[in-house]
Scaffold this motif. Sequence first.
Motif, PDB file in Angstrom:
ATOM      1  N   THR A  58       0.856  -1.192   0.000  1.00  0.00           N
ATOM      2  CA  THR A  58       0.000   0.000   0.000  1.00  0.00           C
ATOM      3  C   THR A  58       0.887   1.234   0.000  1.00  0.00           C
ATOM      4  O   THR A  58       2.025   1.201   0.457  1.00  0.00           O
ATOM      5  N   ARG A  73      -3.751   0.388  -3.453  1.00  0.00           N
ATOM      6  CA  ARG A  73      -3.731  -1.014  -3.004  1.00  0.00           C
ATOM      7  C   ARG A  73      -3.249  -1.916  -4.143  1.00  0.00           C
ATOM      8  O   ARG A  73      -3.736  -1.798  -5.274  1.00  0.00           O
ATOM      9  N   GLU A 114      -2.475   3.667   5.666  1.00  0.00           N
ATOM     10  CA  GLU A 114      -1.706   2.726   4.849  1.00  0.00           C
ATOM     11  C   GLU A 114      -1.526   1.396   5.582  1.00  0.00           C
ATOM     12  O   GLU A 114      -1.661   0.329   4.983  1.00  0.00           O
ATOM     13  N   ALA A 137       1.695   0.514  -6.164  1.00  0.00           N
ATOM     14  CA  ALA A 137       0.839   1.097  -5.129  1.00  0.00           C
ATOM     15  C   ALA A 137       0.928   2.621  -5.161  1.00  0.00           C
ATOM     16  O   ALA A 137      -0.073   3.328  -4.997  1.00  0.00           O
TER      17      ALA A 137
END
Length: 391
Positions: A86, A108, A156, A347
């Motif tokens: 993330t 993600r 996160e 990400a």
Amino acid sequence: MLDLTKLARQMQGLSQHLSLEAVAGRQRLELAQQHLINAYACQQDLIERQEKWRDRILFANATPIEPLETRIDIPVPPKVHTVIATDGSQIAPSHHEIAYCYLLNIGRVVLHYGQNRHPLLDSLPEVFYRPEDLYASRQWGIRTEEWMGFCRTASEATVLAELACVAKSDAPTLAMVDGSLVYWFLEQLPLDARDRILLPILQAWQQLREAGIPLMGYLSASRNVEGINFLRLMACPHPVPDCVSYCPNQLEKVPCKVFEPLRDTSLWSTQLQPGQRGPLWRSNARILEFYEGQSIYFCYVHVGTEIARIEVPAWVVENKIMFDEALGLMLAQVQKGYGYPVAIAEAHNQAVVRGGDKARFFALLEKQMIKAGLKNVGTSYKEARKRGSIA
């Protein structure tokens, strides 16, 4: 507009300064290499001095938990595995925009290898506009813009744990984040503010631990000096490393700062071959006292393109099989990403808010405000003028 003609006149002085600094840097590096070699023979004595005087040492330092001469080849990872990552981005609040609010966007990524499963690449946006979101941090003297960044770090970690629990399978899995697991910025926060950020992070880590999924922080171009600072114990000219008594002002030039501003990565670039890691270290950062007994360990790895700093929680290090496997998966990610872990890079790409995205966000917000019956919706004259120059 940048005047390149005027700027070019300053380049000669800059290049001369960099040339002199390069020579001085090589001298500092040679000195650090010699201190490292000397430390091989007295490592345990240095650790004992470090532990005994830890409350009197005023500079950040780490403790090696393996011999300093350790050089270990990272194993080849299994072909079937999963990597999760993330990363976050944001739109900061501004009084010049049509509404005072901010947005967090968490990218993600879940990548499955050798499993014939579709990857996940998306982002989770969230808008914060309530007074408790915008102004609560001011009770601690923290600006909303700063608080927004702290909340992003917590989000996160939370999203990473949620992804890991959903994606869990029999295949080896690694959860990665960009940056350090030692949140130095929390040191200066009041207790209540720190708990708002740190507790969700620790809860997310506990979820990963219960799921048996190793967590890893990847630091590219790390500026840390905790390892170099361990060697300062050898360079100390005083009978004991009592900084409080002998060198209370660490901002001045003190006798043991013989390597400054040399970084750990500079030293280990001369010690490691591609695919190797150096010894494990335990961070002694003071903020770790609030990690509920969870220590952070790190090592330096030659990933082929650079020396990367790899950080993991204690429960990953305690399981040697898990730790070695995680390092192998990390190195494979770097190779797939041509020098940087592909999962973290993707990400970031999912999270980043570009200029066009920001414009569409405020356009959507403006539409909703008009629909709600609000009048005089628009940016400030200053913001509007900056966006369209007539010069």
